[in-house]
Design a protein around this motif. Structure first.
Motif, short mmCIF file in Angstrom:
data_model
loop_
_atom_site.label_atom_id
_atom_site.label_comp_id
_atom_site.label_asym_id
_atom_site.label_seq_id
_atom_site.Cartn_x
_atom_site.Cartn_y
_atom_site.Cartn_z
N LYS A 13 0.59 -1.18 0.19
CA LYS A 13 0.30 -0.06 -0.20
C LYS A 13 0.89 1.26 0.31
O LYS A 13 1.54 1.36 0.76
N THR A 45 -1.95 -1.05 11.14
CA THR A 45 -3.33 -0.31 11.02
C THR A 45 -4.25 -0.21 9.36
O THR A 45 -4.90 -0.33 9.11
N THR A 46 -2.66 0.19 8.76
CA THR A 46 -3.15 0.28 6.49
C THR A 46 -3.31 -1.39 6.74
O THR A 46 -4.60 -1.58 5.95
N LEU A 48 -4.99 -3.65 8.58
CA LEU A 48 -5.81 -3.98 8.59
C LEU A 48 -7.67 -3.41 8.77
O LEU A 48 -8.13 -3.91 8.00
N ARG A 49 -6.96 -2.29 7.94
CA ARG A 49 -8.02 -1.63 7.22
C ARG A 49 -7.92 -1.98 5.02
O ARG A 49 -9.49 -2.08 5.20
N ALA A 52 -10.31 -4.72 6.57
CA ALA A 52 -12.14 -4.12 6.64
C ALA A 52 -12.44 -4.04 5.14
O ALA A 52 -13.65 -3.59 4.59
N PHE A 54 -11.53 -0.96 4.06
CA PHE A 54 -11.42 0.72 3.87
C PHE A 54 -10.41 1.24 3.57
O PHE A 54 -9.84 2.56 3.04
N GLU A 55 -9.39 0.50 3.05
CA GLU A 55 -8.23 0.92 1.43
C GLU A 55 -8.01 -0.40 0.96
O GLU A 55 -8.62 -1.13 1.05
N PRO A 74 -16.27 -2.74 1.98
CA PRO A 74 -16.51 -2.88 3.87
C PRO A 74 -17.60 -3.58 3.76
O PRO A 74 -17.36 -5.07 4.59
N THR A 81 -15.15 -4.20 12.56
CA THR A 81 -14.55 -3.08 13.31
C THR A 81 -14.61 -2.81 14.68
O THR A 81 -15.67 -2.16 14.38
N PHE A 83 -13.26 -0.40 16.90
CA PHE A 83 -12.51 1.23 16.72
C PHE A 83 -11.61 1.68 18.65
O PHE A 83 -12.68 1.30 19.28
N ASP A 160 -8.17 -2.27 16.85
CA ASP A 160 -7.59 -0.88 16.56
C ASP A 160 -7.03 -1.03 17.43
O ASP A 160 -7.87 -0.05 18.12
#
Ligand code: ATP
Length: 353
Positions: A13, A45-46, A48-49, A52, A54-55, A74, A81, A83, A160
């Motif tokens: 990423k 975190t990236t 994880l996202r 999910a 989100f990225e 998502p 998730t 948060f 997270d």
């Protein structure tokens, strides 16, 4: 063999010039408590996202139970998730917060009530349904967020730094509770933390991140006892690095190694005679830190090398400070020496089990 719950395959990423995740391959098994551990900015975190949704990865794939979900939104993924800030709706009651996802999906009222009650029981908050988030403690709010994630029984829950806002005592209590809830529900938890103690306490396995890459994956004991890189040795627990020159004097092998503080015994007098299976080095105590159950000593053994040693406080209290400046002997078994070169060739083999 069943497919892993989550697989990352060659995931990269980039955000402009920043490579946040730099080629991660990783499998998380069904029912596993898996931690992504690493310092701030290492890419946890990236990752994880991206799981999910989100990225989107710049390169590589995300699989859930063997299905490629890389291009899915998502809400199309069977993951929820939790948060760090819990993201609860302050004007809604606990019940309404937990039921929200079911309401959006049009689940009818009586079914909703039943499942909310079940989810609140799971996190030991039965009887709190009428309260608003503002009337709860930090730990209780955290459990509401978990109940909300559990309610539609996803295959995977992503967390997270969920305990980051809690004080130390509550954090320890919640670590035990989270782990026990996870065991009860049998859902895979993927848990982001920069706290090595937390990752060691809770995980079935963990991945150690550094600069967007995984340096080591394994069960806590394996990662702690046999770190493959100097970074892992230093990040997961305290690590003493013995440089090559001193290593040669101690073992005959001119190669740097690490040794954990608790493997070293400190002798003021009466050190046993060293033998072929031990290392023995003299030094001066340059620092003493009393830690309650333990005391940590820093012992200078060469002009550029100080080793840390921990001793359980079996003796009378406060006697330790008298050791400051004392000449002592340190001894440890040669089997406690971890030669870093022995593991470094397998770096970044995140997917291996
Ligand atoms: P922390 O524990 O502080 O949350 P982390 O290990 O989770 O850290 P990430 O949040 O994944 O790390 O960030 C990895 C790198 O990517 C960092 O250098 C961060 O600044 C960068 N980064 C993350 N998100 C973005 C974004 N949306 N735009 C630009 N850079 C980003």
């Amino acid at each position: 063999m069943t497919a892993p719950a989550v697989s990352l395959v060659g995931v990269v990423k980039r955000f402009g010039d920043v490579t946040a995740v730099d080629g991660v391959t990783l499998d998380v098994l069904d029912g596993e408590f898996f931690s992504l551990l690493g310092p701030s900015g290492s890419g946890k975190t990236t990752c994880l996202r991206m799981i999910a949704g989100f990225e989107a990865p710049t390169e590589g794939w995300v699989l859930l139970h063997g299905d490629d979900v890389t291009g899915l939104a998502p809400y199309q993924r069977d993951v929820n998730t939790v948060f760090q800030d819990y993201a609860l709706f302050p004007h809604m009651t606990v019940e309404e917060n937990v039921a929200y996802g079911l309401m959006v999906r049009g689940v009818d009222k009586s079914e909703r009530a039943k499942r909310v009650a079940e989810a609140l029981d799971m996190v030991h908050l039965g009887g709190f349904g009428e309260r608003k988030p503002g009337q709860l403690s930090g730990g209780q709010r955290q459990r509401v967020a978990l109940a909300r994630a559990l309610i539609n029984r996803p295959k995977v829950i992503l967390l997270d730094e969920p305990l980051g806002a809690l004080d130390l005592k509550l954090r320890h209590a919640m670590q035990i509770e989270l782990k026990s809830i996870q065991r009860d529900v049998g859902i895979s938890f993927i848990y982001v933390t920069h706290d090595q103690e937390e990752a060691l306490n809770m995980s079935d396995r963990l991945a150690v991140f550094n600069h967007g890459r995984i340096e080591q994956v394994g069960p806590p004991q394996e990662v702690y006892e046999t770190p493959r890189t100097e970074f892992v040795a230093g990040f997961v627990g305290i690590s003493n690095v013995v440089p090559a020159i001193l290593a040669e004097a101690l073992t005959g092998r001119a190669e740097a190694f690490t040794v954990r503080p608790e493997k070293i015994s400190l002798h003021v007098t009466g050190a046993p005679a060293p033998n072929a299976s031990t290392c023995d080095v003299g030094g001066t105590v340059v620092d003493v830190v009393y830690l309650g159950m333990f005391t940590r000593y820093a012992v200078e053994v060469a002009h550029d090398t100080t080793l840390e040693v921990v001793r359980q406080n079996l003796d009378a209290p406060h006697r330790e400070r008298g050791l400051l400046g004392a000449t002592v002997h340190l001894q440890w078994g040669r089997d406690a020496c971890r030669y870093l070169s022995e593991g470094s060739t397998e770096e970044n083999q995140g997917g291996e089990l």
